[in-house]
Enzyme design. Structure first.
Site, PDB file in Angstrom:
ATOM      1  CD  GLU A 112     -10.980 -68.319  62.862  1.00 38.56           C
ATOM      2  OE1 GLU A 112     -10.322 -68.972  62.027  1.00 38.56           O
ATOM      3  OE2 GLU A 112     -11.897 -68.803  63.536  1.00 38.56           O
TER       4      GLU A 112
ATOM      5  CG  ASP B 252      -4.804 -75.182  57.689  1.00 37.26           C
ATOM      6  OD1 ASP B 252      -5.998 -74.841  57.729  1.00 37.26           O
ATOM      7  OD2 ASP B 252      -3.949 -74.803  58.506  1.00 37.26           O
TER       8      ASP B 252
END
Lengths: 265, 401
Positions: free
Chosen positions: A47, A58
């Site tokens: 990824e 995040d």
């Protein structure tokens, strides 16, 4: 057949390991070498994070990595270019681009799909684009055999999970906790139960991520899952490296024990 | 085909191509719950009675519609009316929305309230209703804004709120919003997020608009009573756009009423240093909805500039984006210097200190009035009072207070 499908089929029961790295962090020149190093040490899928200025989902580690990468000029196009370079010597490891919708929107869906396809990208995961809002993009991706990965969270209802699985391709990404990437406190019992449920709705592989940080936590959530995703812990270690050589070494040392722990399952 | 503006958004929260729900999967269920609860309560007589009573007895509504005679004289054009949201409890329109959302939070059984704030007005309005309801309150605020709005930070703390400094990104409103979203995703079960503007994922844009629509509803009735008929134009400043949407919405289907949203031109749109997302931005996705955003070639959100912290935001509510695209509303800009001059004009001739955000609307309203005739009428939304800005203004002008 898609590279993701082939990869998962060839696992034959082994658990897939999916490391996440932020493109361009800590040094744009290192990213492709780190990707190869990850594969060498047992990564099955990579990824690659497309840095975004406002990464709402995040935690601090990936936020800072993204900010740092952006200051070095890394954006969506340079991230795609890294995949292209990676593909010159690796045609077998699937690469999933992970990020947020605005850069894709800004580039234009057609342009994005064309460039990603040409570079050898396999799939796209956008944190802020659920299936309901992804219709147009999804069609354009499908037309080029690119897959859009969707998330399922602990808060996702059964009806939604079914709907998401209908749209999903590649694999289903289960967000293991209520929180941002890199948070602590995984409840592996709950995760395993949810993964069993998701498997009722889809034959696709299920990957578990958010909050997986080492061999112990990877093993704990991998009981029923097909893959684990590890991001923040790795990004954090790489950030402390002063040279590519040390970053490669740190990457290898980090991945190997997780690989062998997963293989012992 | 005539667009029936009051029918928007659609079932999925879309205003034409704008709006929607671009949120993390973890939040989708709780946004659904919020939507269901809001749809049920917004027509519930008991809920509405409580909301209206709180607006009357706690906020002090209705706010006056005031004819600014000396300002009208100075402009020598249309009559200028001021909708006095600055006279609300806590000094701005922001309280209309927080009074509504806290009732919703209570009804949904949430124990903990979070909010983001730029200028601090929404933070103060949230801390205020939390103090009144006895609920825990955490307010996220950019480090830069904490510096320039110190008085509001102190007000929030006095009322028992915890103000968390945000030092990521540009350290302003957008980053506070990101951080509040991160908090929400982590405490999704017991936390209610009171968004302060007509942005965010559905149902926020319509909910914040509805709670602020009392501004336009009152103005419409007050104008009819005092003058008769409808005003010729409405003027309001637009950052996210909640005060403007609140004033505009009850007039959207009255096509004779011109609508002007005033964006922050900063040092001038051509300088690149501004916060005018509609005038100088492009279509994108930020903070849960599709709208006009200020981003660079790579789609990174860029730092905005405005003299007023409350307008310093790189996006705008999706309904404004829609009204711009359809041509129903006009979006214009006023730069820092013009806003500052308007602040002084209003203060000097009317004895009313407007907030720096509001000063943008005043500046454009004065320009507009000059271009119209004396039998015409415009309403400027005086969205907030300027006490919080006097230190900023003194510093800019080299005065030590």
């Amino acid at each position: 057949m898609s590279l993701l499908k082939t990869t998962f089929e060839q696992l034959e029961g082994r658990k897939a390991l999916i490391p996440f790295v932020t493109a361009g962090y800590p040094d744009p020149k290192w990213t492709v070498d780190i990707m190869h190093e990850l594969v060498k040490n047992g990564a099955d899928v990579i990824e690659l994070g497309m840095p975004f200025s406002d990464p709402m989902a995040d935690g601090p580690v990936i936020q800072q990595a993204s900010e740092h990468a952006i200051t070095q000029g890394i954006g969506i196009e340079s991230t795609i270019a890294m995949v292209k370079t990676f593909r010159q010597t690796n045609q077998t490891t699937p690469v999933v681009l992970m990020g947020y919708l605005n850069p894709v929107e800004c580039m234009g869906y057609d342009q994005f799909v064309a460039q990603a396809k040409a570079a050898g990208v396999d799939a796209l995961l956008l944190v802020d684009s659920p299936p309901e809002e992804s219709k147009e993009l999804l069609e354009k991706l499908k037309a080029q055999d690119l897959e859009q990965i969707f998330l399922i969270a602990p808060t996702t209802t059964e009806a939604r999970a079914r709907m998401i699985c209908e749209h999903a391709a590649g694999f289903v990404y289960y967000v293991a906790l209520k929180g941002v990437t890199g948070s602590a406190d995984l409840d592996s019992m709950a995760v395993n139960k949810d993964v069993i449920n998701i498997k009722k709705y889809t034959d696709l592989p299920v990957a578990v991520g958010f909050g997986v940080k080492d061999a112990t936590s990877a093993v704990a959530v991998a009981e029923h899952a097909n893959a684990v995703v590890i991001g923040s812990a790795l990004v954090s270690l790489m950030g402390a490296c002063e040279s590519l050589e040390s970053a490669k070494q740190v990457t290898g040392e980090f991945i190997k024990p997780i690989r062998s722990a997963l293989d012992s399952l | 085909m005539t667009i029936k503006y009051s029918n928007y958004p659609d079932e999925k929260g879309h205003f034409g191509q704008f709006g929607g729900v671009f949120a993390s999967e973890t939040l989708m269920h709780c946004l659904d719950e919020l939507n269901t609860a809001y749809r049920k309560l917004k027509t519930d007589p008991d809920f509405l009675a409580q909301f209206n009573q709180d607006l009357a007895d706690y906020v002090g509504r209705p706010s006056p519609l005031y004819l600014a005679e000396r300002l009208t004289e100075e402009c020598d054009g249309a009559k200028i009316w001021l909708k006095r949201e600055d006279l609300n409890h806590t000094g701005a329109h922001k309280i209309n929305n927080t009074v509504g959302q806290i009732l919703l939070a209570k009804a949904m059984g949430k124990k903990r309230i979070i909010a983001e704030t730029g200028a601090g007005q929404h933070g103060v309005a949230t801390a205020t209703v939390c103090a009144r309801m006895g609920l825990e309150c955490v307010v996220y605020m950019g480090e830069v804004d904490i510096q320039r709005q110190a008085i509001n930070v102190y007000r929030m703390k006095l009322m028992g709120a915890e103000v968390r400094s945000v030092d990521s990104g540009s350290k302003t409103l957008k980053d506070a919003l990101n951080e509040a979203m991160r908090d929400w995703v982590t405490h999704v079960d017991d936390t209610f997020y009171i968004i302060g503007t007509v942005a965010g994922p559905d149902p926020y844009p319509q909910m914040v608009r509805d709670f602020n629509s009392v501004i336009g509803q009152e103005a419409k009735k007050q104008f009819a009573d005092k003058v008769g008929g409808l005003p010729d134009a409405l003027v309001a400043c637009v950052g996210g756009g909640s005060n403007a949407m609140g004033l505009f919405h009850p007039f959207l289907d009255d096509s004779s009423v011109q609508l002007y949203g005033v964006e922050a031109g900063g040092h001038g749109v051509e300088s690149g240093q501004h916060a005018a997302s509609i005038t100088g931005g492009k279509v994108g996705v930020l903070h849960g909805n599709r709208t006009y955003v200020m981003s660079d070639q790579q789609g990174q959100i860029i730092e905005t500039h405005s003299i007023s912290a409350g307008l310093d935001y790189p996006g705008v509510g999706p309904e404004h984006a829609f009204l711009n695209e359809s041509g129903r509303a006009n979006y214009v800009t006023i730069n820092d210097g013009e806003a500052l001059a308007a602040f002084h004009s209003l203060t000097r001739v009317e004895g009313i200190l407007p907030a720096l955000e509001t000063s943008h609307a005043v500046a454009y309203g004065m320009k507009l009035a000059k271009s119209l005739s004396p039998e015409q009428n415009i309403i400027i939304n005086l969205s907030g009072r300027g006490d919080k800005d006097v230190h900023t203004i003194a510093a800019i002008e080299g005065v030590s207070v």
